[in-house]
Design a protein around this motif. Structure first.
Motif, PDB file in Angstrom:
ATOM      1  N   GLY A  62      30.695  53.462 -87.272  1.00 48.84           N
ATOM      2  CA  GLY A  62      30.250  53.459 -85.889  1.00 48.84           C
ATOM      3  C   GLY A  62      31.367  52.973 -84.987  1.00 48.84           C
ATOM      4  O   GLY A  62      31.891  51.871 -85.178  1.00 48.84           O
TER       5      GLY A  62
ATOM      6  N   ASP B  41      26.030  54.008 -83.019  1.00 51.61           N
ATOM      7  CA  ASP B  41      25.702  53.449 -84.327  1.00 51.61           C
ATOM      8  C   ASP B  41      25.171  54.569 -85.223  1.00 51.61           C
ATOM      9  O   ASP B  41      24.318  55.355 -84.800  1.00 51.61           O
TER      10      ASP B  41
ATOM     11  N   ALA C 179      23.046  54.635 -87.467  1.00 52.02           N
ATOM     12  CA  ALA C 179      21.636  54.556 -87.837  1.00 52.02           C
ATOM     13  C   ALA C 179      20.690  54.909 -86.693  1.00 52.02           C
ATOM     14  O   ALA C 179      19.474  54.888 -86.885  1.00 52.02           O
TER      15      ALA C 179
ATOM     16  N   PRO D   5      28.166  49.514 -88.895  1.00 59.03           N
ATOM     17  CA  PRO D   5      27.418  49.644 -87.643  1.00 59.03           C
ATOM     18  C   PRO D   5      28.327  49.603 -86.422  1.00 59.03           C
ATOM     19  O   PRO D   5      29.451  49.096 -86.477  1.00 59.03           O
TER      20      PRO D   5
ATOM     21  N   SER E 161      25.735  50.694 -79.892  1.00 57.68           N
ATOM     22  CA  SER E 161      25.108  51.945 -79.482  1.00 57.68           C
ATOM     23  C   SER E 161      25.103  52.096 -77.963  1.00 57.68           C
ATOM     24  O   SER E 161      25.298  51.128 -77.216  1.00 57.68           O
TER      25      SER E 161
END
Length: 253
Positions: free
Chosen positions: A8, A113, A115, A140, A143
């Motif tokens: 990320g 990110d 996820a 990560p 975001s």
């Protein structure tokens, strides 16, 4: 066994790249860089700029990955997405087999990110399901949702209350009755224009973290038209847009 690092890299500002992500970048031998055509070439350049800024050596390679256009969803949205993921998995698998040697480390650079509303993890799962020997780790990132809240200086949730992260497709069904804070992503059709605007505030942001960042906040009933106009012009100017927003009932606190 080949290894992939799914990294990320944040919402657009290179300063959002974490120390963990920087360490991961420096382990990669081959980066697989999505190529979405000339309209989104700026995203490709940003990935390359991040590598040049944070990687200490210069012996890594970059392999472009042509990204096919997803078919129109029609009545079967999930089916069209699954079919697209299968095609992407086939393309990535072929390139990984061709370009990544035994014992080498590959890298996939994911905006925000990995996820949160990104398909990369599902694509890797598709590849593994075919029996391909592939190990992967996920790093990560910050975001666009976090960047949005920070830039507007607003908490995503009220005290003791939940926040829903959803899509424009789901918001078009209506603002949830039992919630007061909703973050909306992937809203190409601007669903906020078609919901009841009474007592709703909006915190909107586009190109978050970049030099082209645009922020608008206010009563949805008062600024919806401004956002629509600004968004349309920005998309015409750049050829693409990445935006997200928070909707909240009854004010900021």
């Amino acid at each position: 066994m080949r290894k992939i690092l799914i990294i990320g890299i944040g919402a657009g500002n290179p300063d959002y790249v974490t120390v963990q992500a920087i360490n991961a970048l420096n382990q990669v031998d081959v980066f697989f860089i999505p190529d979405k055509g000339t309209d989104k070439a700026a995203l490709q350049r940003l990935r390359k700029d991040i590598c040049e800024r944070f990687i200490e050596g210069s012996d890594y390679r970059m392999v472009p990955v042509p990204i096919p256009t997803r078919a129109a969803a029609g009545q079967d949205y999930r089916g069209s997405v699954d079919q697209w993921h299968e095609q992407l998995a086939d393309d990535y698998e072929s390139l990984i087999m061709e370009e990544l040697g035994e014992g080498e480390c590959g890298g996939l650079l994911v905006w925000g990110d990995p996820a949160l509303y990104d398909s990369t993890l599902r694509i890797i799962d598709h590849i593994q399901a075919k029996g391909y020997a592939l190990e992967y780790d996920v790093i990560p990132g910050i975001s666009s949702v976090q960047a949005l809240a920070a830039r507007h200086r607003v908490a995503l949730n009220r005290i003791g209350q939940p926040v829903l992260i959803t899509t424009g497709r789901k918001l078009s069904e209506g603002f949830p009755d039992n919630l007061d804070s909703v973050v909306v992503m992937l809203d190409g059709d601007q669903a906020f224009k078609r919901i009841e605007a009474d007592d709703l505030d909006i915190y909107w942001g586009a190109y978050l973290g970049t030099e082209d960042e645009i922020l608008v906040a206010g009563k949805l009933s008062e600024v919806a038209g401004d956002i629509e106009r600004i968004r349309r012009q920005a998309r015409e100017d750049k050829g693409w847009i990445m935006d997200t927003y928070l909707l909240r009932k009854g004010g900021k606190s």
